[in-house]
Scaffold this active site. Structure first.
Site, PDB file in Angstrom:
ATOM      1  N   ASP A 144       2.629 -89.465  42.758  1.00  0.00           N
ATOM      2  CA  ASP A 144       3.114 -90.242  43.889  1.00  0.00           C
ATOM      3  C   ASP A 144       2.060 -90.081  44.986  1.00  0.00           C
ATOM      4  OD1 ASP A 144       4.980 -91.592  45.658  1.00  0.00           O
ATOM      5  OD2 ASP A 144       5.287 -89.623  46.563  1.00  0.00           O
ATOM      6  N   ASP A 162       6.976 -85.606  45.614  1.00  0.00           N
ATOM      7  CA  ASP A 162       7.472 -84.699  46.649  1.00  0.00           C
ATOM      8  C   ASP A 162       8.928 -84.324  46.421  1.00  0.00           C
ATOM      9  OD1 ASP A 162       8.845 -86.935  47.397  1.00  0.00           O
ATOM     10  OD2 ASP A 162       7.712 -87.288  49.224  1.00  0.00           O
ATOM     11  N   ASP A 170      11.673 -89.190  44.565  1.00  0.00           N
ATOM     12  CA  ASP A 170      11.049 -89.417  43.259  1.00  0.00           C
ATOM     13  C   ASP A 170      11.868 -88.832  42.117  1.00  0.00           C
ATOM     14  OD1 ASP A 170       8.735 -90.759  44.204  1.00  0.00           O
ATOM     15  OD2 ASP A 170       7.916 -88.839  44.854  1.00  0.00           O
TER      16      ASP A 170
END
Length: 666
Positions: A366, A559, A563
């Site tokens: 990410d 994080d 996600d």
């Protein structure tokens, strides 16, 4: 033969005496009461056996014809001193229907050797020495496990013993479990922060080493969020708790580490299945070795059966076949690997995840909060007729209900307290933006998709960053440029991953293509996919998994806050910078307590070192066992070599497993 055994016993006495002296001088060296008792038993049995060997059989001639039995009785005392617990465990296994284990093998082999010695009026040294060396190996294994547990105990030191509550001007220590949400607790310099909360008074420096593995201090002041497990270094802090102790960061981390051993790797499952088949097989093989060759010699060849020779070989076969090295060292290797990783701020939820992580060849990231700092700042404001200050005010009010970093950056740029009473009818459109009513005006703040949805013609912006287009009452009012900052070590982390054997690095982000391409180019990523919704990220990860070779594993690094679906879908989910993030700890398989991207490559290196040690132990243990078993069956190896095959290989494997604890220089 006796010379070798006696020399071995002397070495054991010297080695254990040195260890005992060290432990005596340093109680903190960490031996349990059980280990100390076992050490004294080993020393006592060893010294007694040496004395009996020095005296020799002649010393018992004073008892006349009874001397043989007096000598046997004394040797039996020595045997029971060192082996009574093994006999007890073997008996318990037989009663419970779990006959075939290492205790059964050692009991049968040593009792059989004693019986042969009685029958032949021979020497009892060999039988007792076998049990003695086996117990030495068990002691080393116990000490190694204790060392691994002490490394995890270093992490467990984050568990607070109490919380301070101020009552009538005095501090009172209470159990953290008794502290409710919203309570003001006081943390003095040198004390652990017991519960997550917000600083309401005071400033200080925190030591987060127990959580992150790094000694870099963290400054906190009034208004800052603070998590449990840190140590207050300097000032007095008053903290208003935001969670109960059972839901705080320290409790979740402790629960994660304590339950890590319940998730077994494929290697551990293989060893468990192997031992269940292997142990009965070698017992039947030893029985066949004791019975079949003598019968063949008697009836097929007309020779003397030689029962003593073949029974001795069968007993030696049992000693050599004991699967201790495998059964003990493999779980210990994973246990040590998890303990070493925990000390470095890498929390692995189980040995199965450690094994999967070692096979990671594709790492998907990410962007926000992972490769970038997630600290968004307003860098430019382009407006039409509306005042610049007013445009930011409308954007901050419209985004006031969101916890997204972009929303926070707008509120920061506004610089004043948000009056939520001015905002109504908030609609958050995933992947588009926000529509809200502010001071009776319809305010839309979002990307190109939102403007197209509303039929508003947006003016393109050539700046690199996240562009927040603004429409007031259906009319385009301008746009705000917000950009994120790449973390200092992100580029180096990508290079380190590639040098560690990661084949492909990929970035997934919801940001605009221009921003995503700029970050990917700067960091040297192989692929980048931009303008993705959360569901699109899951779909993209599924595509990457389908297109990769079957043996390769895909790791996703995020994080952990938004996600969770992708972390769960990847072969291995890694949440980084997850101090205080419940979502990260719940969704990920591996939790990095620091937000430094260099920790990703460190986690993979730790896993590969651990798996390398596991495979080394499997190959050495099985290889040496098979060779020794063949030599014993053919009569080329005696009980001494069998002891080495069992105890020697176990000690080597255990010492090798301990190497998994040391991860500092990876």
């Amino acid at each position: 033969m006796q010379e070798y055994i006696i020399n071995g016993l002397l070495i054991v006495v010297a080695l254990l005496a040195v260890i005992l002296q060290i432990i005596g001088m340093r109680p903190s060296a960490g031996m349990t009461k059980k280990q100390k008792v076992m050490l004294w038993r080993i020393l006592t049995a060893t010294v007694l056996l040496l004395i009996l060997q020095v005296l020799g059989a002649g010393a018992f001639e004073v008892f006349g014809s009874a001397g043989r039995w007096v000598r046997l009785a004394v040797f039996l005392v020595d045997y029971l001193v060192i082996g009574y617990d093994i006999l007890k465990k073997a008996g318990k296994g037989i009663r419970n229907g779990q006959v075939f284990d290492e205790h059964f093998l050692m009991a049968v082999a040593t009792l059989g050797a004693l019986a042969l010695a009685v029958y032949e009026n021979g020497d009892y040294l060999e039988a007792i020495a076998v049990m003695l060396f086996y117990q030495v190996g068990e002691w080393f294994q116990s000490y190694a496990v204790g060392k691994s547990r002490r490394n995890i105990s270093d992490l467990m030191d984050i568990r607070p013993d109490y919380a301070n509550i101020e009552r009538e001007g005095k501090l009172e220590q209470v159990d953290p479990d008794e502290v409710g949400i919203g309570t003001i607790i006081v943390v003095q310099p040198g004390e652990k922060v017991p519960i997550d909360g917000t600083v309401v008074k005071g400033e200080s420096t925190l030591n987060t080493a127990a959580l992150t593995g790094e000694s870099l201090p963290r400054e906190v002041k009034t208004g800052d969020e603070i998590i449990s497990g840190c140590i207050n270094m300097t000032g007095l802090l008053h903290i208003q708790t935001t969670k109960e102790f059972g839901e705080s960061t320290v409790s979740k981390i402790l629960d994660l580490v304590e339950n890590a051993s319940s998730r077994k790797s494929k290697s551990e499952d293989f060893i468990s299945r192997f031992a269940k088949i292997y142990t009965p097989a070698v017992c039947y093989a030893a029985l066949a070795l004791a019975v079949l060759p003598p019968l063949v010699r008697m009836f097929a060849m007309g020779l003397d059966a030689g029962w003593e020779t073949w029974i001795y070989r069968a007993l030696t076969f049992l000693v050599a076949s004991c699967p201790c090295a495998l059964v003990i060292s493999i779980p210990l290797s994973f246990f040590a690997g998890i303990g070493g990783a925990s000390k470095a701020g890498v929390l692995v939820k189980g040995s199965n995840y450690l094994e999967t992580l070692s096979q990671a060849k594709i790492v998907v990231f990410d962007k926000t909060g992972t490769l970038t700092q997630g600290v968004f700042e307003v860098n430019a404001i382009h407006h039409n007729e509306m005042d610049e200050r007013k445009l930011v005010e409308y954007a901050a009010l419209a985004e006031s209900a969101s916890s997204h970093p972009i929303s926070k950056s707008l509120q920061k740029a506004y610089g004043m307290e948000i009056d939520r009473s001015r905002v109504t009818n908030i609609q958050e459109l995933s992947g588009n933006g926000v529509i809200a009513t502010v001071d009776d005006h319809q305010v839309a703040a979002g990307n190109d998709k939102l403007m197209n949805r509303l039929g508003v013609q947006a003016i393109p912006c050539h700046s690199v960053g996240t562009i927040i287009h603004m429409a007031i009452d259906g009319k385009y009012a301008g746009h705000i440029v917000i950009s994120d900052i790449v973390k200092p070590h992100s580029k180096e982390a990508i290079q380190t991953l590639k040098s560690a054997g990661v084949r492909k690095t990929v970035m997934l982000t919801g940001d605009a293509k221009k921003v995503a391409d700029s970050v990917a180019s700067a960091l040297g990523l192989d692929e980048v996919y931009s303008e993705l919704l959360p569901a699109d990220k899951v779909e993209k990860v599924e595509q990457l998994i389908q297109n990769k070779p079957e043996k390769e594993k895909l790791a996703f690094v995020g994080d952990g806050i938004n996600d969770a679906p992708v972390l769960r879908r990847a072969d291995i989910g890694i949440a980084m910078g997850a101090m205080g993030s419940d979502a990260a700890i719940e969704a990920a398989d591996v939790v990095l307590m620091d937000d430094d991207p260099m920790q990703i490559s460190k986690a993979i290196k730790i896993s590969r070192k651990c798996l390398g040690i596991v495979y080394q132990n499997i190959v050495v243990a099985i290889g040496v066992k098979l060779v020794c078993l063949v030599l014993v069956a053919l009569g080329f190896a005696n009980m001494w070599l069998a002891v080495f095959a069992d105890v020697g290989v176990m000690i080597i494997a255990v010492l090798n497993a301990i190497r998994a604890l040391f991860v500092k220089n990876l």
